[in-house]
Design a protein around this motif. Structure first.
Motif, short mmCIF file in Angstrom:
data_model
loop_
_atom_site.label_atom_id
_atom_site.label_comp_id
_atom_site.label_asym_id
_atom_site.label_seq_id
_atom_site.Cartn_x
_atom_site.Cartn_y
_atom_site.Cartn_z
N THR A 180 -13.15 0.13 -3.93
CA THR A 180 -12.84 1.41 -4.56
C THR A 180 -11.39 1.43 -5.03
O THR A 180 -10.56 0.63 -4.59
CB THR A 180 -13.05 2.56 -3.57
N PRO A 181 -11.04 2.34 -5.94
CA PRO A 181 -9.63 2.52 -6.31
C PRO A 181 -8.88 3.24 -5.20
O PRO A 181 -8.70 4.46 -5.22
CB PRO A 181 -9.70 3.35 -7.60
N SER A 182 -8.45 2.48 -4.22
CA SER A 182 -7.86 3.06 -3.01
C SER A 182 -6.34 3.03 -3.01
O SER A 182 -5.72 3.57 -2.09
CB SER A 182 -8.36 2.28 -1.78
N ASN A 183 -5.73 2.40 -4.01
CA ASN A 183 -4.27 2.22 -4.02
C ASN A 183 -3.74 2.40 -5.44
O ASN A 183 -3.00 1.57 -5.96
CB ASN A 183 -3.95 0.81 -3.49
N ILE B 142 -7.21 10.48 2.23
CA ILE B 142 -7.28 9.20 2.93
C ILE B 142 -6.10 8.33 2.52
O ILE B 142 -5.69 8.31 1.36
CB ILE B 142 -8.59 8.47 2.59
N VAL B 143 -5.55 7.58 3.45
CA VAL B 143 -4.39 6.75 3.20
C VAL B 143 -4.71 5.65 2.19
O VAL B 143 -5.85 5.20 2.06
CB VAL B 143 -3.87 6.14 4.52
N SER B 144 -3.69 5.20 1.46
CA SER B 144 -3.86 4.13 0.49
C SER B 144 -4.36 2.85 1.17
O SER B 144 -3.97 2.53 2.30
CB SER B 144 -2.54 3.84 -0.22
N CYS B 145 -5.21 2.12 0.47
CA CYS B 145 -5.80 0.84 0.89
C CYS B 145 -6.85 0.99 1.98
O CYS B 145 -7.28 -0.01 2.56
CB CYS B 145 -4.73 -0.16 1.33
N TYR B 146 -7.28 2.19 2.26
CA TYR B 146 -8.38 2.38 3.21
C TYR B 146 -9.67 2.53 2.41
O TYR B 146 -9.80 3.41 1.57
CB TYR B 146 -8.16 3.62 4.07
N ASP B 147 -10.65 1.64 2.69
CA ASP B 147 -11.91 1.65 1.94
C ASP B 147 -13.09 1.44 2.89
O ASP B 147 -13.68 2.41 3.36
CB ASP B 147 -11.87 0.58 0.85
N SER C 189 -4.57 -2.21 -6.96
CA SER C 189 -5.16 -0.86 -6.90
C SER C 189 -6.45 -0.84 -6.10
O SER C 189 -6.79 0.17 -5.49
CB SER C 189 -5.42 -0.33 -8.31
N HIS C 190 -7.22 -1.93 -6.17
CA HIS C 190 -8.47 -2.03 -5.44
C HIS C 190 -8.23 -2.92 -4.23
O HIS C 190 -8.08 -4.15 -4.36
CB HIS C 190 -9.57 -2.61 -6.33
N ALA C 191 -8.17 -2.31 -3.06
CA ALA C 191 -7.82 -3.05 -1.85
C ALA C 191 -8.45 -2.37 -0.64
O ALA C 191 -8.68 -1.16 -0.63
CB ALA C 191 -6.30 -3.11 -1.68
N THR C 192 -8.74 -3.16 0.37
CA THR C 192 -9.18 -2.61 1.65
C THR C 192 -8.46 -3.37 2.75
O THR C 192 -8.46 -4.59 2.81
CB THR C 192 -10.71 -2.71 1.82
N ARG C 193 -7.79 -2.65 3.60
CA ARG C 193 -6.91 -3.28 4.58
C ARG C 193 -7.69 -3.92 5.70
O ARG C 193 -8.82 -3.52 6.02
CB ARG C 193 -5.91 -2.26 5.11
N CYS D 55 0.83 -1.20 0.00
CA CYS D 55 0.00 0.00 0.00
C CYS D 55 0.86 1.26 0.00
O CYS D 55 0.38 2.35 0.33
CB CYS D 55 -0.95 0.00 1.19
N ARG D 56 2.15 1.08 -0.30
CA ARG D 56 3.12 2.19 -0.39
C ARG D 56 3.09 3.04 0.87
O ARG D 56 3.45 2.56 1.93
CB ARG D 56 2.86 3.01 -1.66
N GLY D 57 2.63 4.28 0.78
CA GLY D 57 2.64 5.15 1.96
C GLY D 57 1.80 4.62 3.10
O GLY D 57 1.99 4.99 4.25
#
Length: 625
Positions: free
Chosen positions: A552-555, A570-575, A430-434, A394-396
């Motif tokens: 969603t496109p979160s990443n 919002i931080v990457s991978c948060y959905d 790209s589509h992820a939820t942590r 999720c990079r950052g």
């Protein structure tokens, strides 16, 4: 070279390489720091998000950069197999959105007001920057009494950005602690943002935890700042079921605080009085800013939140078996006795982490651990559990356990040997939820239970075998235990995550709601009705959300080395958030609220996710109806 020698070579080489990458795996800052520009408190806009909405990197929470550590073994397995994980694909057509402002259908109602979502763009002649799309709502906490329902949630819709010549872009307002209230049992809703501590410091940072006392006062605990901009935990109060709120007051100032949770119940020694209990994780850092561990803390108020006393409850040390990190505490009070239970997750240096439960019979003054006596566990007080999900870059936002959808971009961070050869590459969807493993609990009439999402694979980061919802139940306050699988993986529904539990006042029954990821990658919310006796029985299950939805496109890749959530605040991978909420209303009904992506959003030109895609909102429904 013999196979065994080769394995040892790969292991030792990975350790050296991973140690060199430790900086990249360090946990991100949970919240940005306020500064003053022209005398006003603001949050500078950087390339990364303003709001993390969560805890540290999944890998940084584990003592895994050591010989025999979990991360090392996971990487070794990946190197030996040569297999990269694949996610379920995205369907060709998007699901239909709910009516604008129309609150969904007759079974599910949209809680948040979509009119609060907005886009901010800037004239490129003034400043070149991508759009700000404030349109994320998820991670719910609910309370109800009769027809009155209040839902708290994370929201980016309270964000405002301004350009300051000579200083750049800055958030002049970020009210991430949102709420919606209904006085007709959830048919219609009014939305807003709980007030900050001061109009001069207009910043709240979410992670809502709501609770109600016996007089009907609603308390809303969240992350935020005091009037001077110092970070910590704050609390708001409403005496009219969410129509109005007091200004936030600090519970504690702690710039390492995260994942606070609130419980209210009678004092065991003074039953006329309701005590307020807030637990949280406090992350600790060394002089160089490296996160070294975390501690469990408690704040207690015996005067309706006017004053607080605080104490440390648990500060683990890494011994090569268990790590120095805890997270995800979830206090509950048995209203019949005032007994306080605090389950939380203790991370290990191996694949399975551990649920531990502290209990107090004197209103939070003293505590003891409950024993599970699970064979093979690290000690008698540990309930082993492997967190579900695929380790995704999720990079950052760190390397995170996640549910993913679509295809791996192939841009995840790489581990190379001394000759520059790639020996491992993280997937990057790209589509992820942590995902997290918060043990969510309920207690009533001397009975106590908690639920947790559990990976079928014994290996952390391996999502190939699916995940279940498990429950542990004690009818004698923790002296003996029964366990059960509430929802099991299947070919059609491989993943089950983020459960939330309610219990009837007599402790004989309860309800659990949880997310299900289907084989096609879409998510829905299901619920199970439970019966508690000598053990746990699932009486029935139902589909709670009427619509399945995509991630969603979160990443989204923004550069070769950076990703972004389409909502850049919002931080990457948060959905969908990291928890949903289930509560009774006192009249025999059980209510639920959850993050839901059935609606669509159109990102403008210049957005890394330009075009129409799914959007996170909050929805509401009744279990059993």
């Amino acid at each position: 070279m013999a196979a065994s020698s080769r394995t040892g070579f790969v292991t030792s080489k990975l350790f050296v390489l991973l140690a060199s990458l430790a900086f990249a795996l360090a946990p991100p800052a949970a919240r940005a720091q306020t500064v003053r520009v022209n005398g006003a408190l603001v949050l500078p806009v950087e390339d990364g998000p303003a709001f993390d909405a969560g805890e540290a990197d999944s890998l940084a929470l584990k003592g895994n950069l050591s010989p025999g550590g979990q991360l090392l073994r996971s990487f070794q397995r990946a190197v030996q197999s040569g297999n990269l994980p694949q996610g379920p694909g995205l369907p060709a057509a998007s699901v239909a959105p709910a009516a604008a402002g129309g609150g969904g259908d007759l079974v599910n109602r949209q809680v948040n007001d979509p009119a609060l979502d907005h886009i901010q763009t800037f004239d490129p002649a003034v400043v070149v920057t991508r759009p700000f799309e404030f349109s994320t709502q998820s991670e719910t906490s609910l309370v109800a009494r009769g027809r009155h329902v209040v839902v708290g949630y994370n929201t980016s819709a309270g964000g405002v950005v301004e350009f300051f010549p000579g200083s750049g872009l800055a958030f002049t307002q970020l009210l991430f602690s949102g709420f919606s209230t209904s006085h007709d049992g959830g048919r219609t809703w009014k939305s807003g943002f709980v007030p900050p501590a001061s109009p001069d410091a207009p910043f709240t940072f979410g992670d809502p935890a709501l609770a109600m006392d016996r007089h009907g006062n609603v308390f809303y605990a969240s992350l935020g700042v005091d009037a001077a901009g110092a970070s910590g935990l704050i609390i708001n109060r409403s005496s009219d079921f969410g129509d109005t709120w007091t200004a936030a007051t600090p519970v504690v100032l702690d710039d390492g605080a995260d994942k606070e949770w609130l419980a209210i119940g009678p004092d065991p020694r003074a039953g006329f009085r309701d005590n307020l209990y807030v637990t949280w994780t406090s992350f600790k850092s060394d002089a160089n800013g490296n996160t070294t561990g975390s501690e469990l803390w408690l704040a207690r108020s015996i005067d309706a939140g006017a004053t607080w006393t605080t104490r440390q409850l648990f500060a683990p040390q890494d011994d090569g078996v268990v790590s120095s990190f805890i997270q995800f505490s979830n206090p509950v009070v048995d209203q019949s006795s005032g007994r306080l239970y605090i389950p939380f997750l203790h991370f290990s240096d191996a694949d399975a982490d551990f649920v531990r439960v502290l209990v107090s019979d004197d209103g939070g003054l003293t505590f003891r651990f409950l024993a599970f006596n699970v064979p093979g566990a690290v000690d008698a007080f540990a309930f082993p559990n492997v967190t579900p999900g695929l380790l995704n870059d999720c990079r950052g936002g760190g390397i995170r356990n996640a549910l993913v959808q679509g295809a791996d971009t192939g841009l995840g961070r790489q581990i190379k040997d001394a000759n520059g050869n790639v020996i491992f590459q993280f997937p990057e969807f790209s589509h992820a939820t942590r995902l997290v493993s918060q043990p969510h609990a309920a207690a009533a009439n001397g009975r106590f239970a908690f639920v947790v999402n559990s990976n079928r694979s014994p290996f952390f980061g391996d999502s190939s075998q699916g995940s279940d919802i498990r429950a542990a139940f004690s009818r004698d306050g923790g002296a003996t235990w029964a366990t059960a699988t509430i929802a099991a993986t299947s070919a059609a529904d491989p993943q089950h995550v983020h459960p939330n539990l309610s219990m009837t006042d007599n402790g004989a029954a309860g309800h659990v709601a949880y997310y299900v990821q289907q084989a096609n990658g879409q998510l829905r919310v299901d619920a199970a009705s439970l019966r508690f006796g000598p053990g746990i029985r699932v009486a029935s299950t139902q589909r709670l959300s009427t619509t399945s939805f995509d991630l969603t496109p979160s990443n989204v890749p923004r550069t070769p080395t950076a990703t972004t959530n389409y909502d850049r605040a919002i931080v990457s991978c948060y959905d969908i958030g990291e928890y949903l909420s289930v509560r009774g209303d006192g009249d025999g009904n059980t209510l639920a609220a959850w993050g839901d992506n059935r609606n669509t959003w159109t990102s403008p030109p210049g957005s890394p996710a330009a075009g129409t895609h799914q959007q996170p909102d909050v929805f509401f429904g009744l279990i059993g109806n």
